[in-house]
Design a protein around this motif. Structure first.
Motif, short mmCIF file in Angstrom:
data_model
loop_
_atom_site.label_atom_id
_atom_site.label_comp_id
_atom_site.label_asym_id
_atom_site.label_seq_id
_atom_site.Cartn_x
_atom_site.Cartn_y
_atom_site.Cartn_z
N GLU A 102 0.85 -1.19 0.00
CA GLU A 102 0.00 0.00 0.00
C GLU A 102 0.88 1.24 0.00
N ASN A 103 0.37 2.32 -0.58
CA ASN A 103 1.11 3.59 -0.63
C ASN A 103 2.52 3.42 -1.20
N ARG A 104 2.65 2.54 -2.19
CA ARG A 104 3.97 2.23 -2.74
C ARG A 104 4.63 3.43 -3.42
N GLU A 105 3.83 4.44 -3.79
CA GLU A 105 4.39 5.62 -4.45
C GLU A 105 5.09 6.55 -3.45
N TYR A 106 4.92 6.29 -2.14
CA TYR A 106 5.38 7.24 -1.13
C TYR A 106 6.56 6.72 -0.30
N PHE A 107 7.17 5.60 -0.72
CA PHE A 107 8.27 5.05 0.06
C PHE A 107 9.42 6.06 0.17
N LEU A 108 9.80 6.66 -0.94
CA LEU A 108 10.91 7.61 -0.91
C LEU A 108 10.53 8.88 -0.16
N ASP A 109 9.30 9.30 -0.29
CA ASP A 109 8.83 10.49 0.41
C ASP A 109 9.02 10.33 1.91
N THR A 110 8.77 9.14 2.42
CA THR A 110 8.95 8.87 3.85
C THR A 110 10.41 9.05 4.26
N VAL A 111 11.32 8.59 3.39
CA VAL A 111 12.76 8.73 3.65
C VAL A 111 13.17 10.20 3.59
N VAL A 112 12.73 10.89 2.55
CA VAL A 112 13.13 12.29 2.33
C VAL A 112 12.67 13.17 3.49
N LYS A 113 11.48 12.94 3.98
CA LYS A 113 10.95 13.78 5.07
C LYS A 113 11.80 13.69 6.34
N LYS A 114 12.54 12.59 6.49
CA LYS A 114 13.38 12.42 7.69
C LYS A 114 14.67 13.23 7.63
#
Length: 257
Positions: A102-114
């Protein structure tokens, strides 16, 4: 305020990695704190910045599978103010592994936000495709720079890329903007280069950067020494072009600095 910019074009050999490395180094020289995320399994930005792939313990892939926080993957480069999250061939498998998530388009977004708030600019070097990795990069970005080489077939495929960007703007990342089209591999002696540059400006008008990246042997040689052009030959055309691009980008983003 930090800004995340993807370098994207599904055509290979248009100058994405060259731009990621040299724009990042130029911004760092202009006293901005910059992070490159090498998001191409070929890892050319990683080797082009001077890292030995065999010596890298962790990569962006390790962040993806959730085992390592990005702060533990970041490596400082020899250019003060410029860091990188390296890539690895394992990233090829990430697309397959993400398919059922789920939400596979947002994996990198999670990393970048950190990590994004630790930098003025985060540049994401995308793979030459419009697959799930590139979708992740665009979902995580505030804007996208599209390198366009001044050669035959330059405009071919741009429509498909723009359709993808519009789809992402509508469904995944409503804040995504096109930072600009960047003319690369320009040779003023060649009629075709002038024709392509004119056509791109005709189609996209003020969306095209004023700065043009000229063909330059030093720019081509620098990655083999693991150096940005500015560290390889500070007086080369390539160095001057990318410093001008960095200044133009900063001028366009005055409110972010």
């Amino acid at each position: 305020m930090s800004k995340v910019i993807a370098l994207a074009n599904q055509k290979g050999g248009v100058g994405k990695t060259t731009t990621a490395i040299n724009l990042a180094a130029s911004l760092a020289v202009l006293e901005k704190k910059v992070l490159i995320i090498d998001f191409d399994p070929q890892a050319n930005a990683t080797s082009g910045i001077g890292l030995e792939l065999k010596d890298i313990k962790y990569s962006i892939y390790d962040c993806f599978i959730g085992e390592i926080i990005p702060q533990d993957v970041i490596i400082k480069t020899e250019t003060p103010g410029l860091d990188i999250i390296p890539s690895h061939i394992d990233l090829v498998g990430a697309e397959i592994e993400m398919l059922g998530e789920e939400n596979r388009e947002y994996f990198l977004d999670t990393v970048v936000k950190k990590v994004k708030n630790e930098y003025d600019y985060v540049l994401i070097d995308c793979s030459p495709s419009l697959g799930l990795l590139t979708l992740n990069a665009l979902a995580a970005s505030d804007s996208v720079i599209i390198p366009v080489q001044c050669e035959y077939f330059a405009l071919e495929g741009l429509g498909k890329l723009l359709n993808t960007i519009q789809m992402i703007q509508k469904n995944i990342n409503t804040e995504l903007e096109i930072e600009g089209f960047l003319l690369t591999m320009y040779d003023s002696r060649v009629r075709l280069s002038n024709h392509v540059a004119a056509e791109v400006r005709k189609h996209f008008e003020n969306m095209v950067f004023d700065t043009i990246i000229q063909r330059n042997i030093k720019l081509s040689e620098a990655p083999s020494y693991g150096l940005p052009a500015i560290n390889y030959d500070v007086n080369s055309k390539g160095t001057i072009n990318y410093l001008n691009l960095a200044r133009e980008l900063l001028e366009r983003n005055k409110n972010n600095n």
